[in-house]
Design a protein around this motif. Sequence first.
Motif, mmCIF file in Angstrom:
data_model
loop_
_atom_site.group_PDB
_atom_site.id
_atom_site.type_symbol
_atom_site.label_atom_id
_atom_site.label_comp_id
_atom_site.label_asym_id
_atom_site.label_seq_id
_atom_site.Cartn_x
_atom_site.Cartn_y
_atom_site.Cartn_z
ATOM 1 N N PRO A 22 -114.947 106.254 5.102
ATOM 2 C CA PRO A 22 -115.495 107.321 5.811
ATOM 3 C C PRO A 22 -114.816 108.448 5.700
ATOM 4 N N SER A 23 -113.511 108.683 6.221
ATOM 5 C CA SER A 23 -112.545 109.841 6.358
ATOM 6 C C SER A 23 -112.227 110.338 4.893
ATOM 7 N N GLY A 24 -112.483 109.544 3.783
ATOM 8 C CA GLY A 24 -111.917 110.017 2.749
ATOM 9 C C GLY A 24 -110.346 109.772 2.196
ATOM 10 N N ASP A 25 -109.851 109.123 3.213
ATOM 11 C CA ASP A 25 -108.257 108.964 2.892
ATOM 12 C C ASP A 25 -107.887 107.556 2.342
ATOM 13 N N GLN A 26 -108.823 106.879 2.031
ATOM 14 C CA GLN A 26 -108.891 105.493 1.610
ATOM 15 C C GLN A 26 -109.790 105.315 0.263
ATOM 16 N N ILE A 27 -109.406 104.509 -0.537
ATOM 17 C CA ILE A 27 -110.456 103.954 -1.717
ATOM 18 C C ILE A 27 -110.245 102.285 -1.781
ATOM 19 N N ALA A 28 -111.290 101.912 -2.071
ATOM 20 C CA ALA A 28 -111.429 100.365 -2.400
ATOM 21 C C ALA A 28 -112.019 100.220 -3.530
ATOM 22 N N TYR A 29 -111.657 99.526 -4.480
ATOM 23 C CA TYR A 29 -112.026 99.153 -5.841
ATOM 24 C C TYR A 29 -111.961 97.723 -6.312
ATOM 25 N N LEU A 30 -113.113 97.341 -7.117
ATOM 26 C CA LEU A 30 -112.919 96.074 -7.502
ATOM 27 C C LEU A 30 -112.458 96.191 -9.050
ATOM 28 N N ALA A 31 -111.536 95.081 -9.400
ATOM 29 C CA ALA A 31 -110.753 95.599 -10.746
ATOM 30 C C ALA A 31 -110.656 93.905 -11.232
ATOM 31 N N PRO A 32 -110.630 93.758 -12.389
ATOM 32 C CA PRO A 32 -110.214 92.264 -12.984
ATOM 33 C C PRO A 32 -109.184 91.667 -12.275
ATOM 34 N N TYR A 33 -109.255 90.252 -12.292
ATOM 35 C CA TYR A 33 -108.303 89.555 -11.652
ATOM 36 C C TYR A 33 -108.074 88.179 -12.330
ATOM 37 N N GLY A 34 -107.070 87.679 -12.863
ATOM 38 C CA GLY A 34 -106.939 86.478 -13.774
ATOM 39 C C GLY A 34 -107.872 86.442 -15.080
ATOM 40 N N ASP A 35 -108.182 85.454 -15.252
ATOM 41 C CA ASP A 35 -109.168 85.163 -16.554
ATOM 42 C C ASP A 35 -110.489 85.650 -16.423
ATOM 43 N N MET A 36 -111.052 85.305 -15.219
ATOM 44 C CA MET A 36 -112.594 85.554 -15.215
ATOM 45 C C MET A 36 -112.979 86.204 -13.797
ATOM 46 N N ALA B 256 -109.669 88.409 -3.218
ATOM 47 C CA ALA B 256 -109.596 88.054 -4.484
ATOM 48 C C ALA B 256 -110.701 86.816 -4.778
ATOM 49 N N ALA B 257 -111.286 87.071 -5.950
ATOM 50 C CA ALA B 257 -112.053 85.769 -6.388
ATOM 51 C C ALA B 257 -111.807 85.262 -7.778
ATOM 52 N N ASN B 258 -111.843 83.998 -7.904
ATOM 53 C CA ASN B 258 -111.377 83.580 -9.234
ATOM 54 C C ASN B 258 -112.378 83.384 -10.433
ATOM 55 N N GLY B 259 -113.505 83.674 -9.889
ATOM 56 C CA GLY B 259 -114.652 83.882 -11.125
ATOM 57 C C GLY B 259 -115.090 82.412 -11.142
ATOM 58 N N LYS B 260 -114.550 81.385 -10.716
ATOM 59 C CA LYS B 260 -114.868 79.986 -11.036
ATOM 60 C C LYS B 260 -115.157 79.327 -9.551
#
Length: 163
Positions: free
Chosen positions: A41-55, A74-78
């Motif tokens: 909300p303040s614009g001082d931080q970002i959050a993003y999703l990016a690949p992690y592990g195999d899936m 984190a989520a392992n995709g399985k």
Amino acid sequence: MRYRFWLCGLAMAALVGADSPDTLAAKFGALPSVMDISLSPSGDQIAYLAPYGDMGNALYTATLSNPQPRIAMAANGKPMIIDRCIWVSEQRLLCDISIARKGAADVPFVNATRLVAVNTDTSNVRIVSQRSGANALYFSGNGGDVIDWMPGSPDHVLITRWF
């Protein structure tokens, strides 16, 4: 006129032959480096999703004062994957998580979503979606949707629920 077509054909052949078929296949099948991104909300931080592990994928957060990203969840995709995360307050995110599992013989796959809240420092992880009770008549795969962000109350949201 023939000369123009020949020159055009030669240029196209040079462009197509620039990468090998294996390189083209790798580029086509590569995961995106950022799947979802949002500002605090303040614009001082970002959050993003990016690949992690195999899936899987992970929720990364970074601040202007410390731009080095750190994993908040984190989520392992399985079988779990994080679909999106939205800021509820300056230190808290609400994430939509999808789960896909092999079901019983009569149901090939069971899909479900759940809303999970987490602080940017990885503390206070909570499932926001209502859990089904032991006396539930059916399995509810819908974890709910936010219908009001309640701007006057930064640590609360109003969500839907299946009964």
